[in-house]
Each structure stands twice: as C-alpha cells, then as structure tokens.
Write an enzyme that holds these catalytic residues in place. Sequence first.
Site, short mmCIF file in Angstrom:
data_model
loop_
_atom_site.label_atom_id
_atom_site.label_comp_id
_atom_site.label_asym_id
_atom_site.label_seq_id
_atom_site.Cartn_x
_atom_site.Cartn_y
_atom_site.Cartn_z
N CYS A 1 11.78 -25.89 13.05
CA CYS A 1 10.78 -26.89 12.67
C CYS A 1 9.85 -26.39 11.56
O CYS A 1 10.29 -26.31 10.42
CB CYS A 1 10.03 -27.35 13.92
SG CYS A 1 9.39 -29.02 13.76
N HIS B 1 13.65 -27.85 19.24
CA HIS B 1 12.88 -27.04 20.18
C HIS B 1 13.61 -27.14 21.52
O HIS B 1 14.62 -27.82 21.63
CB HIS B 1 11.47 -27.61 20.35
CG HIS B 1 10.64 -27.64 19.11
ND1 HIS B 1 10.04 -26.51 18.58
CD2 HIS B 1 10.30 -28.66 18.29
CE1 HIS B 1 9.36 -26.86 17.49
NE2 HIS B 1 9.50 -28.15 17.29
#
Length: 249
Positions: free
Chosen positions: A93, A204
């Site tokens: 990310c 994630h």
Amino acid sequence: MTADLTIVAIYADLLGTYGDNGNLTTLLHRARLHGLTTDVISIQPGDPVPSQADIYLLGGGEDTAQTAACAALRADGNIRTAAENGAAILAICAGYQLLGEYFPDSTGARSPGLELLDIRTDRLPQRAVGELAAEPISPSQSTGSTDSNQWPVFSGRFTGYENHAGGTARGPSVRPLGRVLSGIGNGDGTEGSVSGHIIGSYLHGPCLVRNPEIADQLLGWAVDRELPALEEHSVNELRAERFRTVLGH
Ligand code: GLN
C-alpha cells in the site's frame, strides 16, 4: 554462524497499518518451515538502511507517514543499492506507492517517489475499502513483459484487505501481480506490481499470512532456489473461508 538470509523491517512504526508488521512474523515462520535461518534488522527513520540484506519489508501508512518515510528512504539511498543488487522487496500500500515515480500527499499534490518501480499513483475517484481478491496472471497473458522466464509464477489466488485512496498505473516494465476478482486493487482491474525481485501490493491482511506463496517467493529469491510447496492446514482454512465469503466459492 551467519544466517541463511537477512530481513530488514523498514519503519514498522511509521508504515505498519492493518497488521502489516505480521508480514515479518510470517516470513520468519515460513523460513523456519523451509529450514532456513534468518537475521532480522528493524530500522526506524534516521537509522541507516542496510544495503546488503536479502529481503526488505515495507508496510502501509497514512499519507503524512508515507511522505515522511519516502523522504527518509531517499535521504538514505541504500534501498536503491539493495534493489540494484537483486534484493527482494515486499511493499504494501503506502510502501508500494512510494516505490513509484509519484503518489498523492495529504493535500492531494503529487509527491515524488523513489522510482524503483515504473508506477505512478493518483487519487482514485473514491477510497477503496474492503476485501480484495485477485487471481494470478500468467506471464504470457500480461502485457509488456518481454521475457517470461524472469517472472514469478503464482498458482493460488490472492486474498487481502484494502484501504487506500490512491490508484496505481504501471509502465511497461512492470507486470501486475494479479487480476482483480473482487475489490479495487490498482484501480484498472489489476492488483499489485511485480518487477525484478520487487512485489508491490494493496493486500493487507497481513498479505503474507493470507498468501504464504508470496512469502515463499521472497524467500526463494533470497536463497536463489525454488522452495518446495508447504501446505499449512490452518492457512488453507483461512483462505478458503475468505474466498467463500468474498467470492461465494
Ligand atoms: N496513503 C495511501 C493511500 O491512501 C496508502 C494507504 C495505506 O497504506 N493503507 O492511498
């Protein structure tokens, strides 16, 4: 005795949203299963980045933390040396975005990245939040790849959780990690990026807990051999539950 490989956990306090620090735990666990010994170096901003390690981990973070982490890594410079030496990098990310040419800062302005990956990140029309599932793309299906031998081949689908405002466009030297089955990922129907020994992803979860095949790929690069598939029942159950819930099968 020196360990088989050294892992660097980069700025875990700054870049560690949504449990991304669990990627280190998983990497150590998978290394043990494969009979590999490991050293870990955890660094914070201002600490020198080791240039000779085997695997580097970067997690997600808020916009301000992301900009600060990028500035510290640029000032140090060693992550570029490591990448040029063939080190493996997993970047999630914010960590993924900051490896590119630019990403949006907290005001939405383009902030310069490290340019280790041929990617660019701009704001998505709306924030991407929720489960993300993707399937691997075989090298022959992906555009822009000239030598299929250099790309890792993943067999399993990818599962994770995403929460980001940026969407990422790839240049021709970068292959997507997968094709999105559910969720947003890069924002163009693909998820993540692979180039050389660098994997960037919006997954994630933590990513390596849910996708140990990626952990094994990083370890394989580090020791320069293909590692055997090692199934873990609890992980298979977790993955099956996630795919059932997110995709209905
Ligand atoms: N700040 C970045 C974005 O919103 C990354 C977010 C994250 O790492 N979860 O796109």
